[in-house]
Motif scaffolding. Structure first.
Motif, mmCIF file in Angstrom:
data_model
loop_
_atom_site.group_PDB
_atom_site.id
_atom_site.type_symbol
_atom_site.label_atom_id
_atom_site.label_comp_id
_atom_site.label_asym_id
_atom_site.label_seq_id
_atom_site.Cartn_x
_atom_site.Cartn_y
_atom_site.Cartn_z
ATOM 1 N N LEU A 1 0.836 -1.197 0.000
ATOM 2 C CA LEU A 1 0.000 0.000 0.000
ATOM 3 C C LEU A 1 0.877 1.256 0.000
ATOM 4 O O LEU A 1 0.813 2.083 0.911
ATOM 5 N N THR A 2 1.703 1.366 -0.984
ATOM 6 C CA THR A 2 2.558 2.533 -1.140
ATOM 7 C C THR A 2 3.085 2.540 -2.566
ATOM 8 O O THR A 2 3.280 1.488 -3.160
ATOM 9 N N ARG A 3 3.306 3.741 -3.067
ATOM 10 C CA ARG A 3 3.874 3.808 -4.414
ATOM 11 C C ARG A 3 5.400 3.852 -4.341
ATOM 12 O O ARG A 3 6.072 3.881 -5.350
ATOM 13 N N ARG A 4 5.917 3.860 -3.098
ATOM 14 C CA ARG A 4 7.367 3.933 -2.938
ATOM 15 C C ARG A 4 8.039 2.651 -3.394
ATOM 16 O O ARG A 4 9.201 2.650 -3.755
ATOM 17 N N PHE A 5 7.316 1.506 -3.311
ATOM 18 C CA PHE A 5 7.917 0.226 -3.684
ATOM 19 C C PHE A 5 7.243 -0.316 -4.941
ATOM 20 O O PHE A 5 6.058 -0.055 -5.192
ATOM 21 N N THR A 6 8.028 -1.120 -5.693
ATOM 22 C CA THR A 6 7.533 -1.663 -6.958
ATOM 23 C C THR A 6 6.252 -2.457 -6.743
ATOM 24 O O THR A 6 6.145 -3.232 -5.791
ATOM 25 N N GLY A 7 5.317 -2.260 -7.666
ATOM 26 C CA GLY A 7 4.068 -3.029 -7.613
ATOM 27 C C GLY A 7 3.084 -2.490 -6.593
ATOM 28 O O GLY A 7 2.021 -3.069 -6.384
ATOM 29 N N GLY A 8 3.448 -1.391 -5.942
ATOM 30 C CA GLY A 8 2.584 -0.859 -4.889
ATOM 31 C C GLY A 8 1.525 0.086 -5.443
ATOM 32 O O GLY A 8 1.589 0.522 -6.587
ATOM 33 N N THR A 9 0.552 0.382 -4.598
ATOM 34 C CA THR A 9 -0.502 1.311 -4.990
ATOM 35 C C THR A 9 -0.900 2.117 -3.748
ATOM 36 O O THR A 9 -0.485 1.787 -2.647
ATOM 37 N N ASP A 10 -1.667 3.160 -3.957
ATOM 38 C CA ASP A 10 -2.133 3.919 -2.800
ATOM 39 C C ASP A 10 -3.651 3.815 -2.733
ATOM 40 O O ASP A 10 -4.300 3.492 -3.734
ATOM 41 N N LEU A 11 -4.187 4.115 -1.566
ATOM 42 C CA LEU A 11 -5.637 3.992 -1.386
ATOM 43 C C LEU A 11 -6.256 5.358 -1.156
ATOM 44 O O LEU A 11 -5.555 6.312 -0.799
ATOM 45 N N SER A 12 -7.559 5.417 -1.322
ATOM 46 C CA SER A 12 -8.255 6.669 -1.010
ATOM 47 C C SER A 12 -8.395 6.767 0.514
ATOM 48 O O SER A 12 -8.198 5.768 1.235
ATOM 49 N N GLY A 13 -8.760 7.954 0.998
ATOM 50 C CA GLY A 13 -8.896 8.156 2.444
ATOM 51 C C GLY A 13 -9.894 7.169 3.054
ATOM 52 O O GLY A 13 -9.643 6.579 4.109
ATOM 53 N N GLY A 14 -11.007 6.959 2.376
ATOM 54 C CA GLY A 14 -12.047 6.064 2.895
ATOM 55 C C GLY A 14 -11.574 4.620 2.906
ATOM 56 O O GLY A 14 -11.860 3.866 3.846
ATOM 57 N N GLN A 15 -10.818 4.240 1.844
ATOM 58 C CA GLN A 15 -10.309 2.858 1.796
ATOM 59 C C GLN A 15 -9.317 2.626 2.934
ATOM 60 O O GLN A 15 -9.329 1.587 3.590
ATOM 61 N N TRP A 16 -8.490 3.633 3.194
ATOM 62 C CA TRP A 16 -7.539 3.513 4.301
ATOM 63 C C TRP A 16 -8.275 3.334 5.619
ATOM 64 O O TRP A 16 -7.861 2.581 6.487
ATOM 65 N N GLN A 17 -9.397 4.063 5.736
ATOM 66 C CA GLN A 17 -10.132 3.979 6.997
ATOM 67 C C GLN A 17 -10.679 2.563 7.212
ATOM 68 O O GLN A 17 -10.670 2.042 8.325
ATOM 69 N N ARG A 18 -11.114 1.924 6.112
ATOM 70 C CA ARG A 18 -11.590 0.540 6.230
ATOM 71 C C ARG A 18 -10.449 -0.374 6.687
ATOM 72 O O ARG A 18 -10.650 -1.302 7.466
ATOM 73 N N VAL A 19 -9.247 -0.094 6.151
ATOM 74 C CA VAL A 19 -8.084 -0.909 6.538
ATOM 75 C C VAL A 19 -7.831 -0.749 8.036
ATOM 76 O O VAL A 19 -7.616 -1.725 8.753
#
Ligand SMILES: Nc1ncnc2c1ncn2[C@@H]1O[C@H](COP(=O)(O)OP(=O)(O)OP(=O)(O)O)[C@@H](O)[C@H]1O
Length: 595
Positions: A482-500
């Motif tokens: 869950l980060t764009r800093r590492f290969t293959g990663g992605t980021d989430l929206s604020g609401g998706q993060w809250q679910r996590v």
């Protein structure tokens, strides 16, 4: 809280050596011993060289045969061989020791942060100290510290032993050398200390600079910095601070170097005078030509070592002072108590006359709060911004210690409880929850660290908290970073993060759940989902819900309203509406938007 008085540098040096020996006694003693031996080698070499000179002269003038000369040459060769053999052995021991010490140090540094009371993090002087202490954790720093330690101590042994040898040959020459070399060495010692303290004063400006630089370059700030065009202003602030710090350091360097240049010149003149005087003693027949040659050799070795050791000592002292900061940090208190009374169950939570004030604040954030939360009860904590909701929750969870009053769990005073057990029995989602730059599985799994890799537990928690739907939309599901800093990663929206974050809390089957604004970034459907899950929680679970959404408060057994750090109202939704107080007013305000 951070002590103003520092220990003497010698105390830190002994502590450092003690700490070194405690890390690995055998390697430490071997490594120190071999370095000490290395320190006396040059003196023994000078001594043998003098003997070889002397024997050559004896052979030349026919007063002795060649055998003693050959013996001294053999000793010289054996010594050189021994020196060559010791170097790699010492290097191997020292490297192993360094790795163990570095590992121990980093574990202690991080462990301490986890044990300190949270209040420590509220203070600027603590962050200054932490930044300096963490300096030792930067790559190469620890290696340099050990190298400087050995170079300084070995050099010191070298200087003392060569000086002793010169003293045996000519005590006046030794005294002259000490008088000439002393000012330079003392100056270097004093200067290293003042340079360190000047650099230390720059810690806060440097932290501000780091912050400014991070703000301009971070992804999180990029959109706002662009929208408001604040980058040029922030860069200008950074630049101003940079030159302020750089100019101070430059001026100090310039003045220190001028003093040192003068003292070094004095040392060179003194050395020249010493050589001339030694030559004079030869002419007067008080010293042999062989001893003169050896004295010159010893003088040169001494001069090189004094120069090298004073330089090295400056670095070592600088690092030792950083190490001192690290020891000060490791000694800091107060820590959260380890152990304490057992907490078999949460029971009723009784809050008695609790007040809390942040360490740097002039005013209480909570004042005289008293209430009882029954076991299994769901309570909504309501109040305007800054009324003290988050602070109260942190006091209840034992993260902050009340300045007055007490909290009781099942009749037991929280201050005497084993906080570890309380943490095991509680789960919380804070407003500023952590977004780990790891996979979705880890982000949920960290809710119960010892089960972080248990995929079944992660999936169950995700189904409860809503992260399962997030996983379904990710390229590698739960394994997506869950980060764009590492290969293959992605980021989430604020609401998706809250679910996590909510799913993370569901990882533990905790009898006490705290949700601090869990739905602020959720869409209406997701919000309804969380409400329903919250409502469906088993009756035995005690839940505290901090929210500005009063619709959510209705789902709770009771509502508590805070106003300016005080408990303003407490009752059921219906009771508070009927009372026509603050809650009724807020309810009226919110409901008018939906009419
Ligand atoms: N770290 C801190 N240091 C000093 N004062 C603080 C700190 N954190 C909060 N405060 C102060 O304590 C008071 C209560 O803050 P708290 O965060 O508990 O309010 P809140 O009700 O949770 O607010 P919000 O609804 O905005 O989240 C506020 O006046 C705030 O300024």
């Amino acid at each position: 809280m951070v002590p103003v008085k520092r220990p003497a540098t010698l105390v830190t040096l002994f502590r450092f050596m003690k700490w070194m020996i405690a890390t690995d006694p055998l390697r430490a003693l071997l490594s120190m011993g071999l370095n000490a031996v290395r320190g006396v080698f040059p003196t023994v070499h000078v001594f043998i060289t003098a003997r070889i000179f002397s024997e050559i002269i004896h052979v030349y003038d026919g007063t002795a045969g060649t055998s003693p000369l050959m013996e001294w040459i053999a000793i010289w060769a054996a010594l050189t061989l021994l020196q060559q053999a010791i170097n790699p052995i010492e290097a191997i021991f020292t490297e192993q020791l360094r790795q163990e010490m570095e590992d121990r140090l980093l574990r202690q540094l991080q462990g301490k942060a986890g044990r300190l009371r949270l209040e420590a993090f509220e203070r600027a002087d603590f962050h200054d100290l932490l930044k300096r202490a963490r300096k030792m954790a930067e790559p190469g720093q620890f290696h340099n510290l050990i190298m400087d330690f050995y170079n300084t101590t070995t050099g010191f042994i070298r200087i003392v032993s060569i000086a002793a040898l010169i003293g045996v040959w000519n005590v006046w020459l030794l005294l002259a050398i000490i008088v000439v070399a002393l000012p330079d060495s003392v100056a270097s010692f004093v200067q290293a200390k003042s340079a360190f303290f000047l650099k230390r004063k720059q810690t806060e400006p440097e932290r501000i600079m780091n912050y400014l630089s991070r703000t301009v370059t971070s992804k999180e700030a990029a959109k706002e910095v662009r929208t408001f065009g604040s980058a040029p202003v922030l860069i200008r602030w950074w630049d101003r601070l940079y030159w302020q710090v750089a100019d101070t350091l430059y001026r100090q360097e310039r003045s220190q170097q001028s003093v040192r240049a003068g003292l070094s010149a004095l040392g060179a003149v003194g050395l020249g005078a010493g050589v001339a005087w030694t030559a004079w003693t030869v002419l007067r027949g008080e010293l042999s030509a062989a001893q003169f040659g050896a004295t010159l050799f010893a003088l040169q070795t001494l001069k090189d070592n004094v120069g090298r050791v004073t330089g090295r000592f400056g670095y070592f002292r600088d690092k030792l002072l950083c190490m001192e900061d690290l020891f000060i940090y490791l000694d800091l208190g107060p820590e959260e108590p380890a152990g304490g009374e057992e907490l078999a169950r949460i029971g009723d939570i009784r809050v008695e006359n609790v007040s809390y004030r942040y360490p740097t604040s002039e005013k209480d954030s909570l004042t005289g709060i008293s209430f009882t939360l029954r076991e299994g009860e769901r309570i909504a904590l309501i109040g305007s911004n800054g009324s003290g909701k988050t602070t109260l929750v942190k006091v209840l969870l034992g993260l902050y210690q009340p300045v007055a009053g007490s909290v009781y769990y099942g009749g037991r005073d929280l201050s005497r409880l084993d906080l570890k057990q309380l943490r095991m029995r509680s789960a919380a989602v804070f407003q500023d929850f952590i977004r780990y730059a790891f996979t979705l599985r880890d982000n949920v799994g960290f809710g119960k660290a010892d089960q972080a890799g248990d995929m079944q537990a992660v999936q169950q928690a995700s189904a409860l908290g809503g992260a399962d739907e997030v996983a379904a939309g990710l390229p590698s599901g739960f394994e997506t970073p869950l980060t764009r800093r590492f290969t293959g990663g992605t980021d989430l929206s604020g609401g998706q993060w809250q679910r996590v974050a909510i799913s993370r809390a569901f990882m533990r089957d905790a009898p006490l759940v705290v949700l601090d604004e869990p739905t602020a970034a959720l869409d209406p459907k997701a919000e309804t989902d969380v409400f329903e899950r919250f409502a469906a929680m088993a009756g035995s679970r005690t839940a505290i819900l901090v929210s500005h959404r009063l619709g959510m408060a209705r789902l709770c057994d009771r509502v508590m309203v805070l106003q300016d750090g005080k408990l303003a109202e407490l009752g059921t939704h219906e009771e508070l509406l009927a009372a026509g107080g603050e809650y009724a007013r807020m309810w009226g305000l919110q409901s008018q938007w939906y009419k």
